[in-house]
Design a protein around this motif. Sequence first.
Motif, PDB file in Angstrom:
ATOM      1  N   ILE A  83       1.603   4.257   4.675  1.00  8.81           N
ATOM      2  CA  ILE A  83       1.221   5.497   5.663  1.00  8.81           C
ATOM      3  C   ILE A  83       0.127   5.119   6.211  1.00  8.81           C
ATOM      4  O   ILE A  83      -0.924   4.812   5.053  1.00  8.81           O
ATOM      5  CB  ILE A  83       1.562   6.769   5.266  1.00  8.81           C
ATOM      6  N   TYR A 143      -2.067  17.907   8.620  1.00  5.67           N
ATOM      7  CA  TYR A 143      -2.791  19.052   8.095  1.00  5.67           C
ATOM      8  C   TYR A 143      -4.398  18.880   8.260  1.00  5.67           C
ATOM      9  O   TYR A 143      -4.438  17.701   8.661  1.00  5.67           O
ATOM     10  CB  TYR A 143      -2.825  18.676   6.411  1.00  5.67           C
ATOM     11  N   PHE A 160       0.273  10.951   1.416  1.00  5.66           N
ATOM     12  CA  PHE A 160      -0.723  11.157   2.153  1.00  5.66           C
ATOM     13  C   PHE A 160      -1.434   9.984   2.621  1.00  5.66           C
ATOM     14  O   PHE A 160      -1.319   8.974   2.092  1.00  5.66           O
ATOM     15  CB  PHE A 160      -1.844  11.972   1.736  1.00  5.66           C
ATOM     16  N   GLY A 161      -1.824   9.960   4.032  1.00  5.93           N
ATOM     17  CA  GLY A 161      -2.726   8.866   4.585  1.00  5.93           C
ATOM     18  C   GLY A 161      -4.107   9.058   4.253  1.00  5.93           C
ATOM     19  O   GLY A 161      -4.280  10.084   3.553  1.00  5.93           O
ATOM     20  N   SER A 162      -4.987   8.169   4.793  1.00  3.19           N
ATOM     21  CA  SER A 162      -6.445   8.101   4.328  1.00  3.19           C
ATOM     22  C   SER A 162      -7.129   9.202   5.077  1.00  3.19           C
ATOM     23  O   SER A 162      -8.119   9.390   4.769  1.00  3.19           O
ATOM     24  CB  SER A 162      -6.761   6.707   4.549  1.00  3.19           C
ATOM     25  N   PHE A 220      -5.138  14.760   8.214  1.00  3.50           N
ATOM     26  CA  PHE A 220      -4.417  14.285   7.133  1.00  3.50           C
ATOM     27  C   PHE A 220      -2.977  14.227   7.631  1.00  3.50           C
ATOM     28  O   PHE A 220      -2.343  15.364   7.913  1.00  3.50           O
ATOM     29  CB  PHE A 220      -4.624  14.578   5.575  1.00  3.50           C
ATOM     30  N   ASP A 242       0.812  -1.031  -0.056  1.00  2.57           N
ATOM     31  CA  ASP A 242       0.082   0.262   0.017  1.00  2.57           C
ATOM     32  C   ASP A 242       0.814   1.327  -0.185  1.00  2.57           C
ATOM     33  O   ASP A 242       2.050   1.218  -0.348  1.00  2.57           O
ATOM     34  CB  ASP A 242      -0.926   0.095   1.121  1.00  2.57           C
ATOM     35  N   ALA A 243       0.377   2.180   0.330  1.00  7.48           N
ATOM     36  CA  ALA A 243       1.260   3.659   0.487  1.00  7.48           C
ATOM     37  C   ALA A 243       2.188   3.853   1.269  1.00  7.48           C
ATOM     38  O   ALA A 243       2.756   4.611   1.388  1.00  7.48           O
ATOM     39  CB  ALA A 243       0.086   4.902   0.431  1.00  7.48           C
ATOM     40  N   ARG A 257     -11.523  11.405  10.172  1.00  7.20           N
ATOM     41  CA  ARG A 257     -12.553  12.366  10.210  1.00  7.20           C
ATOM     42  C   ARG A 257     -13.091  12.455  11.771  1.00  7.20           C
ATOM     43  O   ARG A 257     -13.607  11.379  12.448  1.00  7.20           O
ATOM     44  CB  ARG A 257     -13.704  11.682   9.604  1.00  7.20           C
TER      45      ARG A 257
END
Lengths: 113, 110
Positions: A4, A35, A104-106, A90, A1-2, A109
């Motif tokens: 992160i 962020y 970036f992470g997902s 984020f 995956d990414a 919220r």
Amino acid sequence: DAGITQSPRHKVTETGTPVTLRCHQTENHRYMYWYRQDPGHGLRLIHYSYGVKDTDKGEVSDGYSVSRSKTEDFLLTLESATSSQTSVYFCAISGMDRTYGYTFGSGTRLTVV
Amino acid sequence: AQRVTQPEKLLSVFKGAPVELKCNYSYSGSPELFWYVQYSRQRLQLLLRHISRESIKGFTADLNKGETSFHLKKPFAQEEDSAMYYCALGLSSNTGKLIFGQGTTLQVKP
């Protein structure tokens, strides 16, 4: 995956309670960032880190603190959550070559009620 | 002060129409410009870097230092291009910080 991950993905908390969001990376990147994303404001930098135990404030740091005790983890803490901190948060990472931008992470919220 | 301005909150076009998402920046140093895309409720993904001068998904962007702009263009919009687009400015410092614009929502209608 990414490489992160952010946790939790969603959280509802009450005004006045402390909240900690976690960002974990497996890329061994030096730079990490938090962020917040709000309609009409885009992404605004809260805090960032340029190494273990090296952190600095961004443009909207009031009410937030961070810690980085290991390369892979960057924690964002809302000491006493307020409704104005309801947002999507984020985390992002960046290597030594800035020209590659961020990964970036997902996102998390967060709703403060 | 460093700043990124995306003047349009929403850009709505029909499928097959040309698209131009505007981005202007303010920075006295040597800028590094990026475009990021965020599809519905997903993470932000890097779309373009000015330094690579590449074309991704049919999108291109040229850095115009005279006009301090980095507009994103695509000759023929597709419905799958509907997303939020952010322009970002990298500062010539050792912090790696990016400054983001407010974002533009691109809506491509069938």
